[in-house]
Design a protein around this motif. Structure first.
Motif, PDB file in Angstrom:
ATOM      1  N   ALA A 229       0.830  -1.283   0.050  1.00 16.71           N
ATOM      2  CA  ALA A 229      -0.058  -0.026  -0.070  1.00 16.71           C
ATOM      3  C   ALA A 229       0.884   1.207   0.065  1.00 16.71           C
ATOM      4  O   ALA A 229       0.415   2.376  -0.434  1.00 16.71           O
ATOM      5  N   ARG A 230       1.987   1.247   0.361  1.00 18.55           N
ATOM      6  CA  ARG A 230       3.129   2.352   0.507  1.00 18.55           C
ATOM      7  C   ARG A 230       3.412   2.653  -1.018  1.00 18.55           C
ATOM      8  O   ARG A 230       3.490   1.952  -1.899  1.00 18.55           O
ATOM      9  N   PRO A 231       3.881   3.983  -1.196  1.00 15.54           N
ATOM     10  CA  PRO A 231       4.269   4.353  -2.521  1.00 15.54           C
ATOM     11  C   PRO A 231       5.458   3.453  -3.002  1.00 15.54           C
ATOM     12  O   PRO A 231       6.301   3.394  -2.100  1.00 15.54           O
ATOM     13  N   ARG A 232       5.411   3.477  -4.546  1.00 13.92           N
ATOM     14  CA  ARG A 232       6.614   2.953  -4.706  1.00 13.92           C
ATOM     15  C   ARG A 232       7.947   3.384  -4.434  1.00 13.92           C
ATOM     16  O   ARG A 232       9.033   2.431  -3.992  1.00 13.92           O
ATOM     17  N   TYR A 238      13.526   1.899   0.824  1.00 18.58           N
ATOM     18  CA  TYR A 238      13.606   0.883   1.920  1.00 18.58           C
ATOM     19  C   TYR A 238      14.428  -0.429   1.133  1.00 18.58           C
ATOM     20  O   TYR A 238      15.251  -0.957   1.857  1.00 18.58           O
ATOM     21  N   GLY A 239      14.020  -1.064   0.046  1.00 16.05           N
ATOM     22  CA  GLY A 239      14.653  -2.085  -0.638  1.00 16.05           C
ATOM     23  C   GLY A 239      16.117  -1.638  -0.725  1.00 16.05           C
ATOM     24  O   GLY A 239      16.982  -2.606  -0.704  1.00 16.05           O
ATOM     25  N   ARG A 240      16.479  -0.583  -1.282  1.00 11.67           N
ATOM     26  CA  ARG A 240      17.953  -0.169  -1.544  1.00 11.67           C
ATOM     27  C   ARG A 240      18.535  -0.129  -0.218  1.00 11.67           C
ATOM     28  O   ARG A 240      19.822  -0.342  -0.325  1.00 11.67           O
ATOM     29  N   ARG A 241      17.875   0.359   0.670  1.00 12.14           N
ATOM     30  CA  ARG A 241      18.570   0.309   1.971  1.00 12.14           C
ATOM     31  C   ARG A 241      18.983  -1.114   2.571  1.00 12.14           C
ATOM     32  O   ARG A 241      20.148  -1.341   2.915  1.00 12.14           O
ATOM     33  N   LEU A 242      17.979  -1.891   2.403  1.00 14.31           N
ATOM     34  CA  LEU A 242      18.475  -3.136   2.904  1.00 14.31           C
ATOM     35  C   LEU A 242      19.382  -3.844   1.864  1.00 14.31           C
ATOM     36  O   LEU A 242      20.192  -4.534   2.629  1.00 14.31           O
ATOM     37  N   LEU A 243      19.351  -3.768   0.589  1.00 15.06           N
ATOM     38  CA  LEU A 243      20.264  -4.062  -0.249  1.00 15.06           C
ATOM     39  C   LEU A 243      21.637  -3.641  -0.009  1.00 15.06           C
ATOM     40  O   LEU A 243      22.528  -4.205  -0.159  1.00 15.06           O
ATOM     41  N   ARG A 244      21.822  -2.421   0.610  1.00 19.88           N
ATOM     42  CA  ARG A 244      23.138  -1.642   0.933  1.00 19.88           C
ATOM     43  C   ARG A 244      23.587  -2.294   2.071  1.00 19.88           C
ATOM     44  O   ARG A 244      24.849  -2.574   2.189  1.00 19.88           O
ATOM     45  N   LEU A 245      22.705  -2.842   3.248  1.00 23.94           N
ATOM     46  CA  LEU A 245      23.173  -3.659   4.332  1.00 23.94           C
ATOM     47  C   LEU A 245      23.678  -4.889   3.932  1.00 23.94           C
ATOM     48  O   LEU A 245      24.577  -5.565   4.729  1.00 23.94           O
ATOM     49  N   ASP A 246      22.952  -5.483   3.025  1.00 24.58           N
ATOM     50  CA  ASP A 246      23.353  -6.844   2.794  1.00 24.58           C
ATOM     51  C   ASP A 246      23.192  -7.122   1.257  1.00 24.58           C
ATOM     52  O   ASP A 246      22.236  -7.406   0.580  1.00 24.58           O
ATOM     53  N   PRO A 247      24.465  -6.824   0.724  1.00 26.57           N
ATOM     54  CA  PRO A 247      24.386  -6.867  -1.017  1.00 26.57           C
ATOM     55  C   PRO A 247      24.466  -8.137  -1.295  1.00 26.57           C
ATOM     56  O   PRO A 247      23.976  -8.336  -2.686  1.00 26.57           O
ATOM     57  N   ALA A 248      24.450  -9.183  -0.639  1.00 30.25           N
ATOM     58  CA  ALA A 248      24.550 -10.579  -1.238  1.00 30.25           C
ATOM     59  C   ALA A 248      22.975 -11.166  -1.192  1.00 30.25           C
ATOM     60  O   ALA A 248      23.031 -12.362  -1.613  1.00 30.25           O
ATOM     61  N   ASP A 257      15.032  -4.821  -8.288  1.00 34.30           N
ATOM     62  CA  ASP A 257      14.973  -4.586  -9.546  1.00 34.30           C
ATOM     63  C   ASP A 257      13.595  -4.740 -10.058  1.00 34.30           C
ATOM     64  O   ASP A 257      13.532  -3.939 -11.193  1.00 34.30           O
ATOM     65  N   GLY A 258      12.853  -5.355  -9.505  1.00 33.27           N
ATOM     66  CA  GLY A 258      11.448  -5.286  -9.708  1.00 33.27           C
ATOM     67  C   GLY A 258      10.810  -3.867  -9.762  1.00 33.27           C
ATOM     68  O   GLY A 258      10.078  -3.548 -10.677  1.00 33.27           O
ATOM     69  N   GLU A 264      14.186  -9.473 -14.985  1.00 33.06           N
ATOM     70  CA  GLU A 264      14.998 -10.448 -14.461  1.00 33.06           C
ATOM     71  C   GLU A 264      15.761 -11.366 -15.589  1.00 33.06           C
ATOM     72  O   GLU A 264      15.042 -11.651 -16.734  1.00 33.06           O
ATOM     73  N   GLU A 265      16.940 -11.358 -15.668  1.00 31.64           N
ATOM     74  CA  GLU A 265      17.955 -12.199 -16.664  1.00 31.64           C
ATOM     75  C   GLU A 265      17.320 -13.705 -16.528  1.00 31.64           C
ATOM     76  O   GLU A 265      17.509 -14.120 -15.523  1.00 31.64           O
ATOM     77  N   PRO A 266      17.015 -14.222 -17.742  1.00 31.69           N
ATOM     78  CA  PRO A 266      16.703 -15.677 -17.491  1.00 31.69           C
ATOM     79  C   PRO A 266      17.995 -16.347 -17.263  1.00 31.69           C
ATOM     80  O   PRO A 266      19.063 -16.021 -17.694  1.00 31.69           O
TER      81      PRO A 266
END
Length: 283
Positions: A229-232, A238-248, A257-258, A264-266
């Protein structure tokens, strides 16, 4: 070619100050942030602050106001990119500049307000005296030519003073409104800074509670994914924040990416082993 021509052309070009450049680019930066493009906005605002920020006169409340706003946009760009510690640094500078701007403006305008108030008292006293003289003249049964001339002079005097009083009162209202705006700005950025500092403190606490950064990211990612329900842009930040914390974290990468619209690359199909060529029979 004239060797002095480049220098002359440079002198002929108008020099844009920080407020000018902020005004000219503000709308485009806002549009980029709305699209989740924090990187270009961060680069542009930080370059502007580096180039023009040091030249800002602390007594120029308009330039200080623009510098505060530029730090705010830089902070928002850092938030969008997931660099929240950097966002806090920009908010600290914005809050400090807003506090300094409000204090300086209070001192500067205090003298101007006092001058207006002194003049208003003088003009009101003089106006009251001349209104009394005009009333006395109007009460006479008949006026001499000198009295008629004097009455015209008094009316002109009163018109001039009333205009000056109205203009001075308008200036005082504008000063009050400006100081109220700068005080509000100071309060807003102090509160925003405290909120983000608390937010990062809670993040560190949650990581400590769960034991590892990866555990925290995995738990928080599920919350962010389910909160559609939150804006994109908020979910993307938030997604980028979490990815910055755990890049793996591959699940987090797919989520970001979505939201960014990346396909997504096949998976690369495994190559089939080549069949060995048959050995020709001996003759």
């Amino acid at each position: 070619m004239n060797p002095f021509l480049p220098a002359l052309l440079a002198l002929a070009l108008p020099v844009q100050s920080l407020p000018d450049r902020f005004r000219d680019n503000h709308s485009a930066w806002e549009e980029s942030l709305d699209k989740g493009l924090g990187g270009p906005v961060r680069k542009a605002t930080e370059e502007l602050l580096q180039q023009e920020g040091v030249a800002v006169n602390p007594s120029d409340y308009n330039a200080m106001h623009a510098m505060v706003a530029t730090h705010n946009l830089a902070a928002r760009a850092c938030v969008v990119e997931g660099a929240w510690e950097d966002a806090v640094q920009h908010l600290q500078k914005a809050s400090q500049a807003a506090t300094e701007n409000a204090a300086t403006a209070e001192g500067t305008f205090a003298k101007l307000v006092a001058q207006h108030q002194d003049k208003l008292k003088q003009w009101r006293d003089e106006t009251a005296q001349q209104e009394k003289r005009l009333q006395d003249l109007d009460a006479l049964p008949g006026l001499t030519s000198d009295q008629i001339k004097l009455r015209g002079q008094i009316r002109g005097f009163l018109d001039e003073h009333r205009r000056a009083i109205a203009q001075s009162e308008k200036s005082l209202k504008e000063i009050d409104a400006l100081l109220a705006l700068l005080r509000k700005e100071q309060e807003t950025y102090a509160a925003s800074l405290a909120e983000w500092q608390g937010f990062l403190a809670k993040e560190r606490s949650d990581i400590g509670r769960l034991g590892t950064v990866s555990a925290y990211v995995a738990e928080k990612l599920q919350q962010v994914k389910s909160d559609d329900a939150r804006p994109r842009t908020e979910r993307l930040a938030y997604g980028r924040r979490l990815l910055r914390l755990d890049p793996a974290n591959r699940d987090c990468q797919r989520f970001v990416d979505g939201l960014e619209g990346k396909a997504e690359e096949p998976p690369v199909p495994a190559k089939k082993p080549r069949r060995p060529k048959p050995t020709p029979a001996a003759g």
